[in-house]
Design a protein around this motif. Structure first.
Motif, PDB file in Angstrom:
ATOM      1  N   LEU A   1      -4.796  -1.538  12.988  1.00 25.69           N
ATOM      2  CA  LEU A   1      -4.819  -1.314  10.826  1.00 25.69           C
ATOM      3  C   LEU A   1      -4.333   0.107  11.009  1.00 25.69           C
ATOM      4  O   LEU A   1      -3.128   0.023  10.774  1.00 25.69           O
ATOM      5  CB  LEU A   1      -5.539  -2.060  10.250  1.00 25.69           C
ATOM      6  N   PRO A   2      -4.913   1.070  11.345  1.00 25.43           N
ATOM      7  CA  PRO A   2      -4.409   2.600  11.652  1.00 25.43           C
ATOM      8  C   PRO A   2      -2.497   2.750  11.999  1.00 25.43           C
ATOM      9  O   PRO A   2      -1.787   3.095  11.275  1.00 25.43           O
ATOM     10  CB  PRO A   2      -5.202   3.062  12.139  1.00 25.43           C
ATOM     11  N   VAL A   3      -2.993   2.268  13.264  1.00 30.03           N
ATOM     12  CA  VAL A   3      -1.297   2.090  14.543  1.00 30.03           C
ATOM     13  C   VAL A   3       0.216   0.589  13.640  1.00 30.03           C
ATOM     14  O   VAL A   3       0.758   1.650  13.389  1.00 30.03           O
ATOM     15  CB  VAL A   3      -1.320   1.808  15.826  1.00 30.03           C
ATOM     16  N   LEU A   4      -0.791   0.148  12.514  1.00 31.45           N
ATOM     17  CA  LEU A   4       0.395  -0.673  11.790  1.00 31.45           C
ATOM     18  C   LEU A   4       0.742   0.377  10.680  1.00 31.45           C
ATOM     19  O   LEU A   4       1.934  -0.155  10.849  1.00 31.45           O
ATOM     20  CB  LEU A   4       0.698  -1.626  11.697  1.00 31.45           C
ATOM     21  N   VAL A   5       0.191   0.566  10.109  1.00 32.10           N
ATOM     22  CA  VAL A   5       0.101   1.705   9.415  1.00 32.10           C
ATOM     23  C   VAL A   5       0.651   3.233   9.299  1.00 32.10           C
ATOM     24  O   VAL A   5       1.819   3.782   8.587  1.00 32.10           O
ATOM     25  CB  VAL A   5      -1.208   2.150   7.980  1.00 32.10           C
ATOM     26  N   PHE A   6       0.477   3.998  10.536  1.00 31.74           N
ATOM     27  CA  PHE A   6       0.914   4.997  10.566  1.00 31.74           C
ATOM     28  C   PHE A   6       2.579   5.059  11.145  1.00 31.74           C
ATOM     29  O   PHE A   6       3.436   5.571  11.303  1.00 31.74           O
ATOM     30  CB  PHE A   6       0.554   5.537  11.543  1.00 31.74           C
ATOM     31  N   ALA A   7       2.584   3.950  12.534  1.00 30.22           N
ATOM     32  CA  ALA A   7       4.160   3.330  12.119  1.00 30.22           C
ATOM     33  C   ALA A   7       5.004   2.670  11.324  1.00 30.22           C
ATOM     34  O   ALA A   7       6.283   3.051  11.709  1.00 30.22           O
ATOM     35  CB  ALA A   7       4.121   1.987  13.613  1.00 30.22           C
ATOM     36  N   SER A   8       4.585   2.420  10.326  1.00 27.97           N
ATOM     37  CA  SER A   8       5.075   1.911   9.590  1.00 27.97           C
ATOM     38  C   SER A   8       5.958   3.253   8.489  1.00 27.97           C
ATOM     39  O   SER A   8       6.866   3.478   8.266  1.00 27.97           O
ATOM     40  CB  SER A   8       4.881   0.511   9.050  1.00 27.97           C
ATOM     41  N   LEU A   9       4.942   4.039   8.598  1.00 26.62           N
ATOM     42  CA  LEU A   9       5.526   5.203   7.690  1.00 26.62           C
ATOM     43  C   LEU A   9       6.550   5.293   8.031  1.00 26.62           C
ATOM     44  O   LEU A   9       7.612   6.404   7.530  1.00 26.62           O
ATOM     45  CB  LEU A   9       4.102   5.864   7.397  1.00 26.62           C
ATOM     46  N   LEU A  10       5.641   6.473   9.701  1.00 25.37           N
ATOM     47  CA  LEU A  10       7.210   7.075  10.492  1.00 25.37           C
ATOM     48  C   LEU A  10       8.581   5.974  10.836  1.00 25.37           C
ATOM     49  O   LEU A  10       9.258   6.760  10.276  1.00 25.37           O
ATOM     50  CB  LEU A  10       7.020   7.295  11.697  1.00 25.37           C
TER      51      LEU A  10
ATOM     52  N   ARG B   1       6.303  14.673   4.858  1.00 25.69           N
ATOM     53  CA  ARG B   1       6.363  12.727   5.602  1.00 25.69           C
ATOM     54  C   ARG B   1       5.281  12.575   6.162  1.00 25.69           C
ATOM     55  O   ARG B   1       4.700  11.364   6.323  1.00 25.69           O
ATOM     56  CB  ARG B   1       7.389  12.269   5.099  1.00 25.69           C
ATOM     57  N   THR B   2       5.944  13.213   7.803  1.00 26.07           N
ATOM     58  CA  THR B   2       5.416  12.951   8.946  1.00 26.07           C
ATOM     59  C   THR B   2       3.895  13.394   9.069  1.00 26.07           C
ATOM     60  O   THR B   2       2.951  12.942   9.469  1.00 26.07           O
ATOM     61  CB  THR B   2       6.353  13.725  10.312  1.00 26.07           C
ATOM     62  N   LEU B   3       3.256  14.746   8.734  1.00 21.34           N
ATOM     63  CA  LEU B   3       1.671  15.378   8.073  1.00 21.34           C
ATOM     64  C   LEU B   3       0.657  14.138   7.705  1.00 21.34           C
ATOM     65  O   LEU B   3       0.187  13.707   7.969  1.00 21.34           O
ATOM     66  CB  LEU B   3       2.327  16.394   8.079  1.00 21.34           C
ATOM     67  N   GLY B   4       1.665  13.351   6.516  1.00 26.67           N
ATOM     68  CA  GLY B   4       1.124  12.473   5.828  1.00 26.67           C
ATOM     69  C   GLY B   4       0.405  11.254   6.203  1.00 26.67           C
ATOM     70  O   GLY B   4      -0.533  11.315   6.348  1.00 26.67           O
ATOM     71  N   ALA B   5       1.473  10.684   7.124  1.00 22.67           N
ATOM     72  CA  ALA B   5       1.473   9.625   8.088  1.00 22.67           C
ATOM     73  C   ALA B   5       0.055   9.757   9.264  1.00 22.67           C
ATOM     74  O   ALA B   5      -0.742   8.840   9.388  1.00 22.67           O
ATOM     75  CB  ALA B   5       2.700   9.203   8.987  1.00 22.67           C
ATOM     76  N   VAL B   6       0.419  11.392   9.412  1.00 22.87           N
ATOM     77  CA  VAL B   6      -0.605  11.696  10.264  1.00 22.87           C
ATOM     78  C   VAL B   6      -2.424  11.557   9.887  1.00 22.87           C
ATOM     79  O   VAL B   6      -2.940  10.954  10.234  1.00 22.87           O
ATOM     80  CB  VAL B   6      -0.516  12.803  11.108  1.00 22.87           C
ATOM     81  N   LEU B   7      -2.134  11.654   8.244  1.00 22.89           N
ATOM     82  CA  LEU B   7      -3.968  12.459   7.340  1.00 22.89           C
ATOM     83  C   LEU B   7      -4.167  10.888   7.153  1.00 22.89           C
ATOM     84  O   LEU B   7      -4.684  10.560   7.154  1.00 22.89           O
ATOM     85  CB  LEU B   7      -2.961  12.826   6.474  1.00 22.89           C
TER      86      LEU B   7
END
Length: 289
Positions: free
Chosen positions: A87-96, A192-198
């Motif tokens: 799930l974290p990978v899915l959210v992270f990849a979707s945001l980027l 936005r990139t930093l937001g995806a990491v956080l």
């Protein structure tokens, strides 16, 4: 691929999921090498020129955590040990992926960009498909020598993760709010990139509400600890780019340190409990052997 019924409760990682990990790992390795170890060449080698390089180094630190996680997907035979990372990978990849579409004009048309675009156009769908195919494989029971995370610890970690994720999602949705106040210079894309990491931390911790098996988080916490250490090292290396007079700089460092201490303390506690359980089981086996 086997049907959901055929993997129900087997707790095994399907072969296509291992293939997915093997597909993603080279991208992460190359990107992490450029961003973390060659920050002076980001503009030349990466998909877009990240300035200052500190944001790129933090993104690379997240990728190093991803390398640790997907390497474990290749090694482990039990689905529940890596399930909570999808799930974290899915959210992270979707945001980027969304950030890439929103700021497509800022990217350099080089090999790195096309690799980046291909990765973030496909990864959310592949990760979602993998998680859906495996969703019945977890028996949802502690192993014979598992450790349960105490309820109050789980709630505290969910709270810490929630703060990080809320900050990350607000940063992603409203980057302009952070550009003038963040601890170092940002653009809408790097915000936005930093937001995806956080956002990653909260999605790692949130399942503790329903799943407190240490074996479900052992791999993830190892990946997070590696990533957090590299984030702190990135801030130390890029300290000249940090606006230390801004409260956001200290808030960011404090949050990372808090996460590092929390994950580290729980990891030490749980591993000691596991070691005692294994030693006790060995003593019992010798006694009755």
């Amino acid at each position: 691929m086997p049907t959901r019924e055929s993997v129900s409760g087997t707790d095994r990682v399907l072969r296509p999921v291992r293939w997915l990990a093997a597909f993603i790992l080279p991208f992460l390795l190359i990107a992490a090498t450029i961003l973390v170890f060659l920050p002076g060449r980001i503009a030349e080698l990466f998909a877009w020129p990240i300035r200052p390089p500190l944001t790129g180094m933090i993104l690379g630190s997240a990728y190093i955590g991803g390398i640790s996680f997907f390497a474990a997907v290749l090694r482990t035979g039990q689905w529940h040990r890596v399930r909570r990372g999808f799930l974290p990978v899915l959210v992270f990849a979707s945001l980027l992926g969304i950030a890439t579409a929103l700021h497509e004009g800022l990217f350099t048309r080089n090999l790195s960009f096309f690799a980046w675009a291909a990765l973030y156009a496909s990864t959310p769908f592949l990760v979602a498909a993998a998680a859906l195919a495996q969703r019945r494989a977890d028996p949802r029971l502690p192993g014979p020598r598992d450790v349960l995370i105490p309820d109050h610890v789980a709630r505290a970690l969910v709270g810490v993760g929630g703060v990080a994720t809320l900050t990350g999602l607000v940063m992603f949705l409203f980057p302009a709010l952070f550009i003038q106040s963040w601890g170092w210079d940002l653009t809408p894309l790097t915000a936005r990139t930093l937001g995806a990491v956080l956002s990653l931390t909260g999605f790692v911790n949130a399942p503790m509400v329903v799943d407190r098996r240490w074996s479900s988080y052992r791999v993830l916490f190892a990946a997070q600890l590696v990533s957090l250490v590299f984030i702190l090292a990135s801030v130390a290396v890029g300290r000249s780019d940090v606006h230390w007079e801004r409260p956001a700089a200290w808030a960011f460092v404090t949050l990372v340190l808090l996460a590092l201490v929390s994950y580290g303390a729980l990891t030490v506690w749980a591993e000691l409990r596991l070691r005692r359980a294994r030693a006790s089981a060995g003593t019992t086996a010798e006694r009755f052997g």
